[in-house]
Design a protein around this motif. Structure first.
Motif, PDB file in Angstrom:
ATOM      1  N   ALA A 165       0.828  -1.205   0.000  1.00 42.67           N
ATOM      2  CA  ALA A 165       0.000   0.000   0.000  1.00 42.67           C
ATOM      3  C   ALA A 165       0.861   1.254   0.000  1.00 42.67           C
ATOM      4  CB  ALA A 165      -0.934  -0.003   1.211  1.00 42.67           C
ATOM      5  N   VAL A 166       1.915   1.268   0.824  1.00 42.20           N
ATOM      6  CA  VAL A 166       2.793   2.440   0.879  1.00 42.20           C
ATOM      7  C   VAL A 166       3.507   2.637  -0.453  1.00 42.20           C
ATOM      8  CG1 VAL A 166       4.866   3.412   1.945  1.00 42.20           C
ATOM      9  CG2 VAL A 166       3.120   2.337   3.370  1.00 42.20           C
ATOM     10  N   LEU A 167       4.058   1.559  -1.007  1.00 45.73           N
ATOM     11  CA  LEU A 167       4.788   1.679  -2.269  1.00 45.73           C
ATOM     12  C   LEU A 167       3.857   2.063  -3.411  1.00 45.73           C
ATOM     13  CD1 LEU A 167       7.243  -1.342  -1.973  1.00 45.73           C
ATOM     14  CD2 LEU A 167       7.610   1.055  -1.355  1.00 45.73           C
ATOM     15  N   ALA A 168       2.638   1.543  -3.394  1.00 50.54           N
ATOM     16  CA  ALA A 168       1.655   1.920  -4.418  1.00 50.54           C
ATOM     17  C   ALA A 168       1.350   3.407  -4.358  1.00 50.54           C
ATOM     18  CB  ALA A 168       0.375   1.108  -4.245  1.00 50.54           C
ATOM     19  N   CYS A 169       1.348   3.976  -3.164  1.00 54.51           N
ATOM     20  CA  CYS A 169       1.100   5.412  -3.021  1.00 54.51           C
ATOM     21  C   CYS A 169       2.177   6.228  -3.735  1.00 54.51           C
ATOM     22  CB  CYS A 169       1.057   5.799  -1.552  1.00 54.51           C
ATOM     23  SG  CYS A 169      -0.400   5.204  -0.671  1.00 54.51           S
ATOM     24  N   PHE A 170       3.422   5.782  -3.647  1.00 48.94           N
ATOM     25  CA  PHE A 170       4.494   6.536  -4.299  1.00 48.94           C
ATOM     26  C   PHE A 170       4.512   6.326  -5.808  1.00 48.94           C
ATOM     27  CE2 PHE A 170       5.747   7.046   0.045  1.00 48.94           C
ATOM     28  CZ  PHE A 170       6.307   8.319   0.055  1.00 48.94           C
ATOM     29  N   LYS A 171       3.901   5.269  -6.273  1.00 46.91           N
ATOM     30  CA  LYS A 171       3.705   5.127  -7.715  1.00 46.91           C
ATOM     31  C   LYS A 171       2.662   6.132  -8.204  1.00 46.91           C
ATOM     32  CE  LYS A 171       3.727   0.967  -9.610  1.00 46.91           C
ATOM     33  NZ  LYS A 171       5.037   0.751 -10.242  1.00 46.91           N
ATOM     34  N   ARG A 172       1.728   6.498  -7.330  1.00 49.37           N
ATOM     35  CA  ARG A 172       0.664   7.441  -7.684  1.00 49.37           C
ATOM     36  C   ARG A 172       1.114   8.894  -7.541  1.00 49.37           C
ATOM     37  NH1 ARG A 172      -4.205   5.482  -3.899  1.00 49.37           N
ATOM     38  NH2 ARG A 172      -5.179   7.385  -4.760  1.00 49.37           N
ATOM     39  N   LEU A 173       2.087   9.146  -6.665  1.00 47.29           N
ATOM     40  CA  LEU A 173       2.521  10.520  -6.396  1.00 47.29           C
ATOM     41  C   LEU A 173       3.427  11.052  -7.495  1.00 47.29           C
ATOM     42  CD1 LEU A 173       3.352  10.153  -2.601  1.00 47.29           C
ATOM     43  CD2 LEU A 173       1.645  11.726  -3.550  1.00 47.29           C
ATOM     44  N   VAL A 186      -3.407   7.636   9.743  1.00 45.87           N
ATOM     45  CA  VAL A 186      -4.037   6.987   8.596  1.00 45.87           C
ATOM     46  C   VAL A 186      -4.481   5.577   8.979  1.00 45.87           C
ATOM     47  CG1 VAL A 186      -2.591   8.295   6.976  1.00 45.87           C
ATOM     48  CG2 VAL A 186      -1.878   6.004   7.702  1.00 45.87           C
ATOM     49  N   ASP A 187      -5.366   5.027   8.174  1.00 47.71           N
ATOM     50  CA  ASP A 187      -5.763   3.633   8.323  1.00 47.71           C
ATOM     51  C   ASP A 187      -4.742   2.770   7.591  1.00 47.71           C
ATOM     52  OD1 ASP A 187      -6.853   1.111   8.272  1.00 47.71           O
ATOM     53  OD2 ASP A 187      -8.829   1.739   7.556  1.00 47.71           O
ATOM     54  N   PRO A 188      -3.924   1.977   8.301  1.00 50.05           N
ATOM     55  CA  PRO A 188      -2.866   1.213   7.638  1.00 50.05           C
ATOM     56  C   PRO A 188      -3.379   0.116   6.716  1.00 50.05           C
ATOM     57  CG  PRO A 188      -3.042   0.575   9.930  1.00 50.05           C
ATOM     58  CD  PRO A 188      -3.938   1.752   9.753  1.00 50.05           C
ATOM     59  N   LYS A 189      -4.681  -0.169   6.772  1.00 49.99           N
ATOM     60  CA  LYS A 189      -5.258  -1.193   5.899  1.00 49.99           C
ATOM     61  C   LYS A 189      -5.907  -0.593   4.659  1.00 49.99           C
ATOM     62  CE  LYS A 189      -6.112  -4.360   9.761  1.00 49.99           C
ATOM     63  NZ  LYS A 189      -7.129  -5.154  10.502  1.00 49.99           N
ATOM     64  N   ASP A 190      -5.825   0.721   4.497  1.00 50.75           N
ATOM     65  CA  ASP A 190      -6.513   1.410   3.406  1.00 50.75           C
ATOM     66  C   ASP A 190      -5.501   2.237   2.610  1.00 50.75           C
ATOM     67  OD1 ASP A 190      -7.994   3.099   1.760  1.00 50.75           O
ATOM     68  OD2 ASP A 190      -9.543   3.477   3.255  1.00 50.75           O
ATOM     69  N   GLU A 191      -5.230   1.814   1.381  1.00 52.92           N
ATOM     70  CA  GLU A 191      -4.244   2.516   0.564  1.00 52.92           C
ATOM     71  C   GLU A 191      -4.610   3.981   0.351  1.00 52.92           C
ATOM     72  OE1 GLU A 191      -2.976   2.647  -4.078  1.00 52.92           O
ATOM     73  OE2 GLU A 191      -3.060   0.635  -3.199  1.00 52.92           O
ATOM     74  N   ILE A 249      -3.719   6.055   3.350  1.00 52.98           N
ATOM     75  CA  ILE A 249      -2.276   6.283   3.408  1.00 52.98           C
ATOM     76  C   ILE A 249      -1.870   7.335   2.379  1.00 52.98           C
ATOM     77  CG2 ILE A 249       0.001   5.228   3.095  1.00 52.98           C
ATOM     78  CD1 ILE A 249      -1.272   2.563   4.016  1.00 52.98           C
ATOM     79  N   PHE A 250      -2.426   7.244   1.177  1.00 50.47           N
ATOM     80  CA  PHE A 250      -2.094   8.184   0.108  1.00 50.47           C
ATOM     81  C   PHE A 250      -2.422   9.614   0.522  1.00 50.47           C
ATOM     82  CE2 PHE A 250      -3.379  10.602  -3.674  1.00 50.47           C
ATOM     83  CZ  PHE A 250      -2.211  10.533  -4.428  1.00 50.47           C
ATOM     84  N   TYR A 251      -3.629   9.817   1.017  1.00 51.25           N
ATOM     85  CA  TYR A 251      -4.030  11.173   1.383  1.00 51.25           C
ATOM     86  C   TYR A 251      -3.299  11.649   2.643  1.00 51.25           C
ATOM     87  CZ  TYR A 251      -7.555  10.918  -2.242  1.00 51.25           C
ATOM     88  OH  TYR A 251      -8.181  10.813  -3.460  1.00 51.25           O
ATOM     89  N   GLY A 252      -2.907  10.718   3.506  1.00 49.88           N
ATOM     90  CA  GLY A 252      -2.089  11.090   4.644  1.00 49.88           C
ATOM     91  C   GLY A 252      -0.717  11.584   4.216  1.00 49.88           C
ATOM     92  N   ILE A 253      -0.112  10.908   3.237  1.00 43.37           N
ATOM     93  CA  ILE A 253       1.179  11.343   2.704  1.00 43.37           C
ATOM     94  C   ILE A 253       1.034  12.712   2.043  1.00 43.37           C
ATOM     95  CG2 ILE A 253       2.922  10.856   0.949  1.00 43.37           C
ATOM     96  CD1 ILE A 253       2.458   7.858   1.547  1.00 43.37           C
TER      97      ILE A 253
END
Length: 330
Positions: A175-183, A274-279, A282-286
């Protein structure tokens, strides 16, 4: 306090900091071979040390549950006071499992919980659990590290994150790594830990803003901690306060952490929850840390002093409780 020693099979900042703060001997026994051989060798080293020394009180780190059980048995026979510093390895989700490894784990774990003179935990939820097993808990969160000096290094992003990770099952790695693919690619993340434990790590190797550091020594880790803008410290495990969060506060780094009651009670400022089970969470928290970066940095630096004061109050309560319950002046 009378003659005391802190024993561990895994060198850990919390153990080092507390042992040094209390003026205790700190003994680390390590072996990196297979698990079965490791237990035999480390148990032998520990018992040999105990046979040559006569401490009045022993503190030990758990993990390892095997070390804690071994010392519980030894101290009960020798009438030595034992205090176990229990980290977050309660494995509550497996409590009702019928798999042999979990049945054995909880038998060994419960033995030390029920028979140690005191069990130190970091929060009230863990204390309630230890009490329910029949143990004697006492609460003392991590002390803020005394020294986090590190050499600052040049990093690649406009905003740089350190994902403090061990690639364990409780961490939302994908989930964390997927967020950085989106950023935007100007936002970079540096990931600690043995990434080869993660079977899908290669799918991220072409992302220019994702950097796998591997297992790094303490100097390298502190160098990255000093150099980044934000840390990410996430776990799905209940009753858990991670060492990385205390280090982030001491270093004045805003952090992205799990939205749990235990974490929010202790890390009350300089963090985004953030909710650690919800990508998406996490994305919006970052994203929020990027947008509020300057304010969060100021808040975290101020909060460091508050947390130091809070810990001093809890330590004083801890000292009184040890003296009252164990008969050792502390």
């Amino acid at each position: 306090m009378k003659k005391s020693v802190w024993i561990t099979w895994d060198d850990h900042r919390r153990s080092r900091e507390l042992a040094a703060h209390w003026g205790m001997s700190y003994k680390v026994f390590e072996y990196s071979g297979s698990m079965f051989i490791r237990y035999i060798k480390l148990s032998t080293k520990t018992l040999m040390y105990m046979s040559k020394n006569s401490p009045d009180i022993i503190f030990c780190q758990n993990p390892s549950v095997v070390l804690s059980a071994l010392l519980t048995f030894f101290c009960n026979i020798k009438k030595i006071t034992l205090v176990v510093d229990r980290h977050s390895n309660f494995k509550i989700a497996s409590r009702k499992s019928l798999l042999p490894k979990w049945i054995i784990f909880h038998l060994v774990s419960d033995y030390s919980l029920q028979n140690a003179d005191l069990t130190i935990v970091t929060n009230s939820e863990a204390a309630n659990y230890v009490s329910s097993i029949g143990g004697k808990p006492i609460i003392l969160p991590d002390k803020l590290p005394s020294d986090l000096s590190g050499v600052k290094r040049k990093l690649e992003g406009d905003v740089n994150f350190l994902f403090i990770c061990s690639f364990s099952s409780d961490e939302p790695v994908d989930a964390v790594l997927a967020c950085f693919k989106r950023l935007d690619k100007n936002y970079h993340v540096y990931v600690t830990g043995n990434f080869k434990k993660h079977r899908d790590w290669q799918q991220y190797r072409d992302d220019e803003n994702i950097h796998f550091l591997g297992f790094v020594n303490e100097d390298t880790y502190l160098s990255y901690l000093k150099s980044v803008d934000v840390t990410i410290v996430l776990t799905n495990m209940p009753m858990t306060l991670n060492c990385g969060s205390y280090e982030s506060v001491k270093a004045g780094k805003p952090q992205v952490v799990a939205d749990s009651l235990v974490i929010k009670e202790w890390f009350r400022s300089g963090a985004v929850y953030v909710d650690p089970k919800d990508e998406n969470s996490i994305f919006y928290g970052i994203r929020e840390t990027i947008e509020r970066l300057d304010d969060l940095k100021i808040a975290q630096r101020k909060f460091s002093e508050t947390l130091e004061s809070d810990w001093s109050v809890l330590e004083e309560k801890f000292r009184r409780a040890v003296t009252q319950n164990l008969g050792h002046k502390f």
